[in-house]
Structures are given as C-alpha cells and as structure tokens.
Design a protein around this motif. Structure first.
Motif, PDB file in Angstrom:
ATOM      1  N   VAL A 420       0.840  -1.194   0.000  1.00 32.82           N
ATOM      2  CA  VAL A 420       0.000   0.000   0.000  1.00 32.82           C
ATOM      3  C   VAL A 420       0.876   1.246   0.000  1.00 32.82           C
ATOM      4  O   VAL A 420       0.636   2.199  -0.749  1.00 32.82           O
ATOM      5  CB  VAL A 420      -0.952   0.012   1.209  1.00 32.82           C
ATOM      6  N   ALA A 421       1.933   1.238   0.826  1.00 31.61           N
ATOM      7  CA  ALA A 421       2.840   2.387   0.853  1.00 31.61           C
ATOM      8  C   ALA A 421       3.453   2.621  -0.522  1.00 31.61           C
ATOM      9  O   ALA A 421       3.534   3.759  -0.998  1.00 31.61           O
ATOM     10  CB  ALA A 421       3.935   2.161   1.895  1.00 31.61           C
ATOM     11  N   ARG A 422       3.860   1.569  -1.183  1.00 35.06           N
ATOM     12  CA  ARG A 422       4.478   1.728  -2.499  1.00 35.06           C
ATOM     13  C   ARG A 422       3.458   2.182  -3.537  1.00 35.06           C
ATOM     14  O   ARG A 422       3.771   2.997  -4.409  1.00 35.06           O
ATOM     15  CB  ARG A 422       5.138   0.419  -2.920  1.00 35.06           C
ATOM     16  N   SER A 423       2.238   1.678  -3.442  1.00 36.45           N
ATOM     17  CA  SER A 423       1.221   2.105  -4.408  1.00 36.45           C
ATOM     18  C   SER A 423       0.855   3.571  -4.211  1.00 36.45           C
ATOM     19  O   SER A 423       0.412   4.235  -5.152  1.00 36.45           O
ATOM     20  CB  SER A 423      -0.030   1.227  -4.296  1.00 36.45           C
ATOM     21  N   LEU A 424       1.035   4.099  -2.986  1.00 31.49           N
ATOM     22  CA  LEU A 424       0.761   5.508  -2.705  1.00 31.49           C
ATOM     23  C   LEU A 424       2.008   6.374  -2.830  1.00 31.49           C
ATOM     24  O   LEU A 424       1.960   7.565  -2.515  1.00 31.49           O
ATOM     25  CB  LEU A 424       0.192   5.653  -1.286  1.00 31.49           C
ATOM     26  N   SER A 425       3.125   5.774  -3.256  1.00 34.70           N
ATOM     27  CA  SER A 425       4.414   6.482  -3.337  1.00 34.70           C
ATOM     28  C   SER A 425       4.768   7.111  -1.999  1.00 34.70           C
ATOM     29  O   SER A 425       5.294   8.226  -1.928  1.00 34.70           O
ATOM     30  CB  SER A 425       4.358   7.563  -4.432  1.00 34.70           C
ATOM     31  N   ALA A 426       4.471   6.374  -0.929  1.00 31.74           N
ATOM     32  CA  ALA A 426       4.691   6.885   0.430  1.00 31.74           C
ATOM     33  C   ALA A 426       5.963   6.294   1.007  1.00 31.74           C
ATOM     34  O   ALA A 426       5.954   5.683   2.070  1.00 31.74           O
ATOM     35  CB  ALA A 426       3.489   6.543   1.319  1.00 31.74           C
TER      36      ALA A 426
END
Length: 841
Positions: A420-426
């Motif tokens: 999820v973090a990677r999909s949000l570029s977080a």
C-alpha cells in the motif's frame, strides 16, 4: 560464429545443422568452464541467441540435442549462482524449444526454477502451468510412465516451492499432496525423500515444528530412509542431509521456546555437519542454525566459530541471488556482539555490516512488482530477526533519545516496502515528517509494534517525542495468545452466556499483560486517541478488548484507530479531505444493500439477508441528514454503487455478505447483486474515486491473509485505502447482521446529525447500539477503524458533546437477533482454525 550471425540476420547460407550443434555444444562447454567463460562472456549470449534463431530449420532430433545442451548449460550456470546468465540461455531458447517434447517441458521447469530464485514468482507459476499442459499430452519422444511421472513430480515440486516462498502455505498443500501421491507410485526412493523434504518445509513454514520432527523420524525408520541413510555419496545422501538440516531447524526453534525435543533431534545438527556430501548452501544453513542454538544457550565461542565457517560457505556460493544466509550470518554476528558484550567498536562494526546487507536486500525488494497477494517483505523469520537485532543495536548505541529516533528511521525504511505504501508512493518520509504530520496533534499518540523471534519492540510517538520499549516475548508466543483470544470470542458467540466466560477473560488478560503492559499504559495515559501501527507484524489483535488505563478496556478509555504503516499514515493525512471544522453541512452518502436471495455458487449455503420495509425505513431515517443514493435488491450492483461514488461521495456504505472465494489469490470478497464477488482488485481499481469514509458492514471484511512485513493490500481495507478512501470501518470477524444494522444506524446519528469525526462516531455508536442475544459485551469492539479518522464528513451539530462510554453489560434487547448461517459458520471456522493453530504451536 560470424557465419552463424550472418545467417541469423538473413545473410548467405551458413553452417549445416551438424555444425551448428557442434558450435552450440562448444559454446555451452566453454561458457560454463571457469577458465574460459570470462573471455566468452562478451559474445556467448549473442551467439546463443543467433543459434536459437535458426532452430526452426532443424529436425526434431536436432532440437532435442540442442535443447539438451541448453538445459545442461542453464543448470550449470544456475548451480554456480550465475542466474542472469542462466536466463540469457533460457529466454531465447524457450520460444523455439518449449512445447510438446520432453526437452521442452524440462526447459520450462528449469526456467521456472530460475524465476523462483530471482523472486519472479508469477512467471514461475505460469511456466509450470504451461509445462503441466504439455506433460499431460502427447510428447516427443514418447516417455515411459516413470519419466512422465517424473516430469509431473518436478512440476509439483516447483509449484510447492514457489507457493511456500510466496508465503502461501495453504495453497502449497495441494501440490504437496500430489507430490506425495506421485512418490508413492514411483519406484525411486529419492522421489519419496523429496516429497518428505517438501512436506517438512511446509510444516516448518507453518511453525509446526513438532510435526516436522515426527515426519522426519518416521521417514528415517522406513525402508526408504534406511536405504538412503546408508549411502555415503550421491543425490540420496545429499537429500537425507538436507532433511536433517530442516529437522535441526525445527528442533532449535522448539528448544528455544522451552518445548521438549526428541533426543535424536538434538544430535542431527552436529551429525549432519560431519557429512561430506552436504552442499555448500546447506552447510551454511546448518552452521547458521547451530550458531543460533549456541547463542540461545549462551555458548558464545562456539557460535563465533560456526558463524565464521558459515561465512566461508556463503562466500563459496557468491552471486547466488535470493540466498539470504549472509543476512542471517550478519544478524547473528550482531546478536553475538550485543549479548557477549564485545564492546562498542565491535558492536558498531557488526551493526554496520548488517546495515549494509539489509539495505541491499531492501533495494532488491523495492525492485519487485507491487502485489496485492503473495509474500510480505518480512514473511520469513530470518528477515524479522535481522530488523529486530538492528533495532536493538541502534537503541544500545544511540541511547534512549537518539537511539529511539534511529530505530524509528529503520522502521520507516522497512514499512516503506509495504505494497500500500508503495502504491501511494509513500516511501520517502523521514522521522521529522512523521512527527510533524502525525504525532504533533495534542492528545494523539502512536504505538508501532514489531514482533520478532525473541522479543517484541514498541515505538511510542506523540507530541513529546519518541520512546522505545522492548519486551522479552517471542512473536510465536504472541501468536498463541492472540489465537486463544480469538478462539474464546468465537466460542462465546456460538454459545453465549449472560457474562463473558472465564476462558475469554483469561485469554484477554494474558494478551494484555504481554502486549500492553503497565509500562505502555503509563506511556499512553495522556492520549485520548491511540493509533496502533503494525498488525502486519502481530496478526489480528482486537486492541479494543485489552486492558487500558483506570481498569477500563482500551476501547472504552480511548478513541482507537489502526494504521497499516506510518508512511501510509502520512499519505492519508495529506489526502484532500476537509480540515476540521470546515466539513460540508450535508454529506453525500452512497449506500448499497445486498439482495435477498441472489447468491453465487460458492455462497449457496448462506442465508439471504432480510431487508424489508422496516429495515429500509430505519436506514433512510438514519441517513436523513445526507444527500442519499441508495441501491437495494437487484440494483445493489458494484457498477451502480462505484459509479455513484465516482460522481462524488463523502460517505459510502456496503451492507452485504462477506465470503471467502478460495479460487482467488485474495479470497476475501463481498457479494452484491447478480452474485458478483467484489474483492481487493475491484476496490483498488477505483483509484481516487472512493469516498473519504467507507464502511464495509460484511463478515470479515477487514481480514486477509497475513503477509508479515506488508501493509494489507491483499485485503479489502488495504485495497480501499490504495483506491482513495481515507478511513475504512470494517469488522475483522464474522458479525451479527442485526447488530450491524443497529450499529450503522447509531454511527449515522453521530456522524451526520452531530457532525462527529469517524473516530468519535464509532466510539459513540458502540455505546448506543443495543446488544442482541448473541452480541455480548465485546461485540461492539470487533469493528476496526483503519486510517486516522480525525476529519468529519458533515458539519458539527448544536450538541457535539459525547458522554463517556460506560463499560457495556451483556443482555438481550427487546427483540431477538436473526443470526445468519454466515455468522455461525464463520465463527465455527475461527474456532477450528485457532485450535489447529494452537496445536501446531
């Protein structure tokens, strides 16, 4: 070679097939030989590609010969760790050679093995599926029955290995069962040993270490085991050695947690290291296991010697991708420096070595494709152990304040690997950003949990700063305790009493003592809002039911929210929601209620959800303060609801059956009209179109396969966050349908009429919703709020105050609940699963 390239490029006629075969053979031999491969490295890949371009002109016999050369070369390169070179052989060969011939199936299986070693799991499974299709049909030349069985065995072996490495142990059971069936039909004892070896890998992965030892002992006593154990060299002797290494892993883990181990298992580790046929990689693994056992016993000198030998074995395999033995060696070396008190300089050197190895591993992981299902970044305990020891070292080397800050930086680096973090570029948030954007709000604090093999770390963040807390309780023990609590909850709801049972109270109190001890209670005393981060490390834990301050449950004394990770929290905080106090006067609500009787095949045993005129009037009344789009019965489709949400909605509700579709990689789904299952992929596809607040009133909508080190993209909640929602409310278990109706009605009252934030509204709804015959004291606390929950979706009303929530008492309401088969079946499954988990532990 130049003539071959000219012909491949459309030039004049070049060498004949026999000459091409000879050139191919020589290229394979020279490139595989360490003394000549360096000179051939610049030209061999191009030469082989040109050769394979000419293969369609060859006869089947020529193709079989050249395919055999390619297969031999690929295996040689793979075994020496040159995986990129092995792929450069296989990729151009497969288009011409993969097909209904023996060598073609073998090349596909080999290509799948190389894909697995470089973590290309989806590609590996696809190649194995193609290989199986060919292997079940007519092959050239026609294989014997034993050869055909061997091909199918190799396919299932590769499939089981890949699924285990993806963290999908449940899906690996079917290919393992097929392996065992094929092994029983085979005349080869080695094949039966391979089936046992794979089975033991699976039981170890499931932490059923006692079952692993029993399986190995039974095999060693069998005629096959006696025959293979007597061998001094060859594949059979090597497989017995590898099997004993897996048994040693099980014995060390059981011993480390104070569980009795059969006497022969104690001797396996030392005995196997005396066997000359043990491969370098297996020897390194055995030495690492023995070093871990020595550290558990405080035998520091022996641990130091074994780690040195293990390092030598790993160096001998330099370049093997996916081999994380060096990570384990660095981890145990740091643990040795800390526990043997080797001094600051030695500890610093060990920490820096582990830092470098961990950084390299994380860089490789970031290159992997973001996946909703499959493997979490820290699925394997060796990786969790590495992070745990480094957290420990950072605090020890930096002191309470600076050390805690550096520990937070490591946690942020690891959490940024979540899907999820990677999909949000977080992934680029540092400690200052987190403290400023998340922990600066007055009265709000964060507890970040990280459970590993020997201890559990907790980082506490609030406006006053960061503190680090470590508790000497293993992650496996926490798994047992949380399993006992979930089982007690499920059993109570199947046969409810007037008050919670002693089993429930004991399980709840035991988990409270370990996971939320007095030290954390005191640290969080001033917090009115508690945000729990790190359930990917712990698994499902209802923190609402744990003991908080002043003798109350946490769910009573605090507003409680959950976050998949701190980077995701920062991304959610930055989402374009209205700041506090500026919410719209009327929220736009889009609601979808499942039909009465339309069900897909896999939910045929579920009772219809009865939603008659009375229920509809009550729901409409509770949503009267909103601009409502309501979809009922046959209109309650995913396309209708998601289309309305995309046109603009502050609040979304889906009330439907929650089911598990085991044919999907992400099994948790919601069933809407027409029987269409809606899963994580469908939610995530609505990027930017989901409402700020989403309520999923469906059984187990908040659960998914546990992917340790990930942040929940494989479940509906994580997918909804990735798809644009800022806050999601969803139950983690099977829930009472009638109580769900009452709870969402109370939620709407606080959320829409009083303008409360989602956190305030959920806490208020828990106190107002009546208890049903089957909804006991803890029923309101089985609904999790994921996100920050701090922004209202409607303007606050004239009476915003909320009375303190009293500790609930159980008892029937004025009406008796109609509880669907979904609830009963779901709860029973939880009981059985928890009992099996307890037995395995």
């Amino acid at each position: 070679m130049r003539a071959i390239e000219a012909e491949a490029n459309g030039g004049a006629a070049g060498p004949k097939p026999a000459e091409l075969q000879r050139v191919h053979e020589l290229t394979c031999l020279w490139w595989s030989d360490p003394t000549t491969r360096a000179a051939l490295d610049p030209v061999a890949p191009g030469a082989l590609k040109s050769l394979y371009a000419l293969l369609p002109r060859h006869s089947d016999a020529d193709l079989a010969t050249i395919g055999g050369h390619a297969l031999w070369l690929a295996r040689t390169l793979k075994d020496s760790g040159r995986l990129a070179d092995a792929r450069s052989v296989l990729e151009p060969a497969l288009p011409a050679l993969a097909g209904p011939r023996l060598v073609g199936v073998s090349l596909l299986i080999e290509a799948a093995e190389v894909d697995r070693l470089v973590d290309r799991w989806t590609s590996a499974l696809e190649r194995l599926d193609r290989a199986e299709t060919f292997a079940r049909g007519a092959l050239q030349p026609e294989p014997s029955e034993e050869d055909r069985r061997g091909l199918r065995f190799a396919i299932e072996f590769g499939r089981a290995s890949t699924l285990l490495e993806m963290g999908l142990g449940d899906r690996a059971q079917a290919p393992i069962a097929e392996l065992e069936r094929l092994a029983r039909e085979s005349e080869l004892p080695l094949r039966r040993a391979d089936a046992v070896w794979m089975s033991v890998r699976a039981t170890n992965a499931a932490q059923r270490f006692d079952a692993s030892i029993q399986r190995i002992e039974a095999f060693l006593r069998s005629s096959d085991g006696v025959e293979l154990t007597a061998l001094e060299t060859g594949p059979g002797a090597a497989r017995i050695a590898s099997l004993l290494v897996r048994g040693s892993i099980a014995a060390v883990e059981l011993e480390a947690h104070g569980k009795p181990v059969a006497e022969p298992a104690h001797a396996w580790l030392d005995a196997v290291l005396e066997r000359p046929e043990l491969a370098a990689g297996e020897r390194a693994l055995a030495l690492v296991v023995r070093a871990r056992r020595s550290l558990d016993r405080g035998e520091f000198e022996r641990a130091r010697a074994d780690l040195g030998l293990a390092g030598d074995s790993v160096v001998a395999r330099a370049g093997v991708a996916g081999d994380e033995r060096l990570l384990s060696i660095r981890t145990l070396s740091l643990r040795l420096a800390l526990e043997a008190r080797e001094g600051r300089e030695a500890t610093l050197r060990a920490a820096e070595a582990l830092e470098g190895e961990l950084a390299g591993w994380m860089a490789r992981w970031r290159e992997q494709q973001v996946r909703r299902g499959g493997l979490g970044a820290l699925q394997f305990r060796e990786r969790r152990e590495a992070v745990s020891e480094l957290l420990r070292a950072r605090v020890a080397l930096g002191g309470p304040l600076q050390g805690a800050r550096r520990a937070l930086e490591l946690v942020l680096d690891v959490q940024a690997l979540g899907s999820v973090a990677r999909s949000l570029s977080a992934s680029q948030f540092d400690a200052d950003t987190v403290l400023r954007e998340l922990a600066s709000a007055e009265g709000r604090g964060f507890l970040v949990f990280f459970a590993a093999r020997d201890r559990t770390h907790v980082l506490a963040l609030d406006a006053s700063g960061i503190s680090h807390h470590a508790f000497e309780i293993a992650g496996e023990r926490l798994d047992e305790l949380r399993g006992e609590l979930v089982a007690a909850i499920a059993e109570e709801r199947l046969a409810p009493a007037a008050t919670p049972s002693a089993a429930f109270e004991e399980a709840r109190a035991a988990l409270s003592r370990e996971l939320f001890p007095a030290e954390l209670v005191e640290r969080t005393r001033a917090w009115s809002t508690l945000v729990v981060v790190g359930l990917d490390s712990l698994g499902y834990v209802p923190f609402e039911l744990l003991d908080g301050r002043d003798g109350c449950w946490i769910g009573e004394s605090s507003r409680l929210a959950y976050l998949p990770s701190l980077p995701v929290g920062v991304a959610l905080a930055r989402r374009g929601a209205s700041p506090l106090g500026t919410a719209p006067p009327r929220a736009v609500a889009t609601v979808c209620v499942a039909p009465e009787g339309v069900r897909p095949e896999f939910t045929r045993d579920l009772e219809p959800l009865t939603f008659a005129n009375d229920e509809e009037r009550a729901l409409r009344a509770s949503l009267a303060e909103s601009e409502l789009s309501l979809y009922l019965q046959d209109e309650a489709t995913w396309s209708a609801w998601s289309g309305a949400v995309a046109r603009g909605a502050d609040y979304g509700l889906i009330l439907a059956h929650g089911v598990r579709d085991e044919t999907r990689e992400e099994p948790e789904c919601i069933v809407l009209a027409g029987g269409e299952p809606v899963g994580p992929a469908e939610f995530e596809a609505r990027v930017g179109a989901l409402p700020n607040l989403l309520v999923l009133a469906s059984c187990s909508a908040g659960r998914g396969r546990l992917r340790r080190g990930d942040d929940g993209r494989n479940q509906l909640v994580g997918a909804a966050l990735a798809g644009g929602a800022r806050t999601v409310v969803a139950p983690q278990v099977a829930v009472d349908y009638r109580y769900s109706l009452e709870l969402v009605a109370a939620l709407h009252e606080a959320l829409l009429r009083e303008g409360a934030t989602p956190l305030e509204a959920l806490r208020t709804a828990r106190s107002r919703a009546p208890r049903t015959a089957r909804a006991l004291a803890y029923e309101p606390y089985l609904w999790h709020l994921t996100g920050l929950g701090d922004v209202p979706i409607a303007r606050r009303g004239a009476n915003p105050a909320h009375a303190p929530v009293p500790k609930p008492t159980s008892g029937p309401a004025a009406w008796v609940a109609v509880v669907g088969t979904a609830f009963l079946a779901g709860a029973l499954l939880i009981v059985l699963a928890r009992k099996r988990a307890s037995e395995r532990s």
